[in-house]
Every structure is written in structure tokens, then in C-alpha cells.
Design a protein around this motif. Sequence first.
Motif, PDB file in Angstrom:
ATOM      1  N   SER A   1     -14.973 -25.491 -27.976  1.00  0.00           N
ATOM      2  CA  SER A   1     -16.249 -25.690 -28.692  1.00  0.00           C
ATOM      3  C   SER A   1     -16.118 -26.153 -30.147  1.00  0.00           C
ATOM      4  CB  SER A   1     -17.085 -24.410 -28.657  1.00  0.00           C
ATOM      5  OG  SER A   1     -17.408 -24.099 -27.332  1.00  0.00           O
ATOM      6  N   PRO A   2     -15.159 -25.620 -30.926  1.00  0.00           N
ATOM      7  CA  PRO A   2     -15.075 -26.087 -32.320  1.00  0.00           C
ATOM      8  C   PRO A   2     -14.821 -27.598 -32.425  1.00  0.00           C
ATOM      9  CG  PRO A   2     -13.773 -24.083 -32.012  1.00  0.00           C
ATOM     10  CD  PRO A   2     -14.198 -24.526 -30.642  1.00  0.00           C
ATOM     11  N   VAL A   3     -14.074 -28.143 -31.479  1.00  0.00           N
ATOM     12  CA  VAL A   3     -13.811 -29.596 -31.483  1.00  0.00           C
ATOM     13  C   VAL A   3     -15.071 -30.352 -31.047  1.00  0.00           C
ATOM     14  CG1 VAL A   3     -12.347 -31.441 -30.552  1.00  0.00           C
ATOM     15  CG2 VAL A   3     -11.365 -29.195 -31.033  1.00  0.00           C
ATOM     16  N   ALA A   4     -15.767 -29.801 -30.065  1.00  0.00           N
ATOM     17  CA  ALA A   4     -17.011 -30.433 -29.594  1.00  0.00           C
ATOM     18  C   ALA A   4     -18.057 -30.459 -30.708  1.00  0.00           C
ATOM     19  CB  ALA A   4     -17.548 -29.684 -28.381  1.00  0.00           C
ATOM     20  N   LYS A   5     -18.073 -29.403 -31.527  1.00  0.00           N
ATOM     21  CA  LYS A   5     -19.060 -29.310 -32.624  1.00  0.00           C
ATOM     22  C   LYS A   5     -18.930 -30.509 -33.570  1.00  0.00           C
ATOM     23  CE  LYS A   5     -21.562 -26.765 -35.811  1.00  0.00           C
ATOM     24  NZ  LYS A   5     -21.679 -27.725 -36.856  1.00  0.00           N
TER      25      LYS A   5
ATOM     26  N   ALA B   1     -18.037 -33.499 -32.790  1.00  0.00           N
ATOM     27  CA  ALA B   1     -18.650 -34.669 -32.133  1.00  0.00           C
ATOM     28  C   ALA B   1     -20.178 -34.551 -32.168  1.00  0.00           C
ATOM     29  CB  ALA B   1     -18.149 -34.778 -30.692  1.00  0.00           C
ATOM     30  N   VAL B   2     -20.657 -33.360 -31.882  1.00  0.00           N
ATOM     31  CA  VAL B   2     -22.110 -33.121 -31.857  1.00  0.00           C
ATOM     32  C   VAL B   2     -22.723 -33.419 -33.232  1.00  0.00           C
ATOM     33  CG1 VAL B   2     -23.805 -31.249 -31.769  1.00  0.00           C
ATOM     34  CG2 VAL B   2     -22.129 -31.501 -29.932  1.00  0.00           C
ATOM     35  N   ASP B   3     -22.052 -32.988 -34.290  1.00  0.00           N
ATOM     36  CA  ASP B   3     -22.578 -33.215 -35.648  1.00  0.00           C
ATOM     37  C   ASP B   3     -22.792 -34.705 -35.907  1.00  0.00           C
ATOM     38  OD1 ASP B   3     -22.602 -30.536 -36.136  1.00  0.00           O
ATOM     39  OD2 ASP B   3     -20.793 -30.516 -37.393  1.00  0.00           O
TER      40      ASP B   3
ATOM     41  N   ILE C   1     -17.333 -38.436 -23.514  1.00  0.00           N
ATOM     42  CA  ILE C   1     -16.304 -37.857 -24.389  1.00  0.00           C
ATOM     43  C   ILE C   1     -15.759 -36.633 -23.661  1.00  0.00           C
ATOM     44  CG2 ILE C   1     -15.863 -36.644 -26.561  1.00  0.00           C
ATOM     45  CD1 ILE C   1     -18.051 -38.323 -27.866  1.00  0.00           C
ATOM     46  N   ALA C   2     -14.440 -36.613 -23.439  1.00  0.00           N
ATOM     47  CA  ALA C   2     -13.834 -35.499 -22.712  1.00  0.00           C
ATOM     48  C   ALA C   2     -12.838 -34.794 -23.623  1.00  0.00           C
ATOM     49  CB  ALA C   2     -13.132 -36.011 -21.463  1.00  0.00           C
ATOM     50  N   ILE C   3     -13.036 -33.492 -23.801  1.00  0.00           N
ATOM     51  CA  ILE C   3     -12.262 -32.715 -24.770  1.00  0.00           C
ATOM     52  C   ILE C   3     -11.432 -31.679 -24.016  1.00  0.00           C
ATOM     53  CG2 ILE C   3     -12.474 -31.141 -26.737  1.00  0.00           C
ATOM     54  CD1 ILE C   3     -15.275 -32.440 -27.250  1.00  0.00           C
ATOM     55  N   ALA C   4     -10.108 -31.736 -24.172  1.00  0.00           N
ATOM     56  CA  ALA C   4      -9.286 -30.796 -23.406  1.00  0.00           C
ATOM     57  C   ALA C   4      -7.931 -30.571 -24.063  1.00  0.00           C
ATOM     58  CB  ALA C   4      -9.091 -31.301 -21.981  1.00  0.00           C
ATOM     59  N   GLY C   5      -7.386 -29.397 -23.831  1.00  0.00           N
ATOM     60  CA  GLY C   5      -6.066 -29.058 -24.350  1.00  0.00           C
ATOM     61  C   GLY C   5      -5.069 -28.819 -23.227  1.00  0.00           C
TER      62      GLY C   5
ATOM     63  N   GLY D   1      -7.335 -38.867 -32.195  1.00  0.00           N
ATOM     64  CA  GLY D   1      -6.328 -37.911 -32.655  1.00  0.00           C
ATOM     65  C   GLY D   1      -6.634 -36.470 -32.273  1.00  0.00           C
ATOM     66  N   LEU D   2      -5.637 -35.626 -32.528  1.00  0.00           N
ATOM     67  CA  LEU D   2      -5.708 -34.200 -32.188  1.00  0.00           C
ATOM     68  C   LEU D   2      -6.927 -33.532 -32.839  1.00  0.00           C
ATOM     69  CD1 LEU D   2      -3.732 -32.340 -30.583  1.00  0.00           C
ATOM     70  CD2 LEU D   2      -2.741 -31.735 -32.794  1.00  0.00           C
ATOM     71  N   ASP D   3      -7.748 -32.910 -32.028  1.00  0.00           N
ATOM     72  CA  ASP D   3      -8.958 -32.181 -32.485  1.00  0.00           C
ATOM     73  C   ASP D   3      -9.994 -33.094 -33.150  1.00  0.00           C
ATOM     74  OD1 ASP D   3      -7.853 -29.766 -31.630  1.00  0.00           O
ATOM     75  OD2 ASP D   3      -6.952 -29.335 -33.580  1.00  0.00           O
ATOM     76  N   ASN D   4      -9.850 -34.409 -32.977  1.00  0.00           N
ATOM     77  CA  ASN D   4     -10.692 -35.334 -33.742  1.00  0.00           C
ATOM     78  C   ASN D   4     -11.988 -35.683 -32.996  1.00  0.00           C
ATOM     79  OD1 ASN D   4     -11.621 -37.083 -35.706  1.00  0.00           O
ATOM     80  ND2 ASN D   4      -9.581 -37.902 -36.126  1.00  0.00           N
ATOM     81  N   GLY D   5     -12.793 -34.650 -32.782  1.00  0.00           N
ATOM     82  CA  GLY D   5     -14.103 -34.860 -32.150  1.00  0.00           C
ATOM     83  C   GLY D   5     -14.966 -35.812 -32.951  1.00  0.00           C
ATOM     84  N   LYS D   6     -14.755 -35.828 -34.256  1.00  0.00           N
ATOM     85  CA  LYS D   6     -15.545 -36.699 -35.128  1.00  0.00           C
ATOM     86  C   LYS D   6     -15.304 -38.173 -34.775  1.00  0.00           C
ATOM     87  CE  LYS D   6     -16.388 -37.609 -40.014  1.00  0.00           C
ATOM     88  NZ  LYS D   6     -16.269 -37.059 -41.368  1.00  0.00           N
ATOM     89  N   ASN D   7     -14.035 -38.570 -34.698  1.00  0.00           N
ATOM     90  CA  ASN D   7     -13.740 -39.969 -34.371  1.00  0.00           C
ATOM     91  C   ASN D   7     -14.212 -40.332 -32.964  1.00  0.00           C
ATOM     92  OD1 ASN D   7     -12.762 -40.876 -36.746  1.00  0.00           O
ATOM     93  ND2 ASN D   7     -10.637 -41.123 -36.085  1.00  0.00           N
ATOM     94  N   ALA D   8     -14.136 -39.383 -32.043  1.00  0.00           N
ATOM     95  CA  ALA D   8     -14.603 -39.665 -30.678  1.00  0.00           C
ATOM     96  C   ALA D   8     -16.082 -40.030 -30.704  1.00  0.00           C
ATOM     97  CB  ALA D   8     -14.380 -38.440 -29.784  1.00  0.00           C
TER      98      ALA D   8
END
Length: 154
Positions: free
Chosen positions: A13-17, A19-21, A57-61, A108-115
Motif C-alpha cells: 500500500s505505501p507504494v500504491a499511495k 501512484a494514487v497521489d 499499474i502492477a505493484i509487487a515484491g 524503479g524500486l518503490d517508484n509508484g510515482k513514476n509509474a
Amino acid sequence: MSVLIVLGSKSDSPVAKKAVDVLEEFKVEYQMTVASAHRTPERVRKLAQESKADVIIAIAGLSAALPGVLAAESLKPVIGVPVSGKVNLDSILSIVQMPPGIPVGAVGLDNGKNAAILAVEILAIKEPALVEKLENYRKKQAEAVERHAAELSV
Ligand code: RP5
């Protein structure tokens, strides 16, 4: 025009946040859900096949199969966001090293913003109002750098 955000786990969720912002700032419609390529493969398949979104956008570790599986099951562009963990290269390589023929656009790693910015740029191809917003976004960013330079330069 809309974006589907899929998290491999609630813990992403913190990474998704991030992107959502961005999507909210650009007033881009989005849907968000959790689905795991390993724990709920049928749910992932259904989402990919039934989503009306234009970009995913797919977010996964960890062994991050989610973006690749969504890409395999859909013709929509998929942007993969690797999530950091104890071994940071695991998710990066899982997302970047897709076999030829089924691409995933990786950020990049945890880069929901760029996604999210990349998703907006894809939507902007067919949406002139978004081009204008992207221009303003870049302008504000550049102005911030100029301000910082004025503050810090000696
Ligand atoms: C991946 O495993 C998820 O995307 C998450 O980043 C990681 C850990 O998942 P949890 O154990 O926190 O649910 O599938």
C-alpha cells in the motif's frame, strides 16, 4: 480513460499511495485492488481479462510475477513497480527480465510515482487536456529545482 492499480499484497500500500497521489493530482480515474499472481492466480487472470482500464499499474515484491502475468493475460500496457524487501534485486529482475514477446514497462524500486506519471503520459496520447497538465507539472518541477539552486548555491 482510466488506470487499474493492482497490488500483490496489502503490504504494498505505501507504494500504491505514491501512484494514487499522482493520479488524483491529474484527476485521472482509477480503480485499485489486491490480487496475487501466486496466491490468487484466477483472480489476476479475471482482472486482466475483464478490466476496462486503459493502462495497468502492477505493484509487487519478492518473486514479482504479478506484472508479467497481467501482461500475459491482457493487451493493455502494464507498468510494473518492484517493491523493496530484504533482497532488492529480486522484484526488479522479476519485472525487468520478461521473456521476449510479453513486455512489462518497469520503473524503479518503490517508484509508484513514476509509474503513475508514465500512465498519465500514455493516456495523454489520446487526451490533450492531460498534455497541458503534464507541461505544467514539468514546469513546476523545474521551478522547484531553480528555487533549490537559489537557496543552496554558493
Ligand atoms: C508479494 O510478496 C507482494 O507484492 C508483497 O510485496 C510481498 C509480500 O507479501 P505479504 O507477505 O506482505 O502479503 O507477492
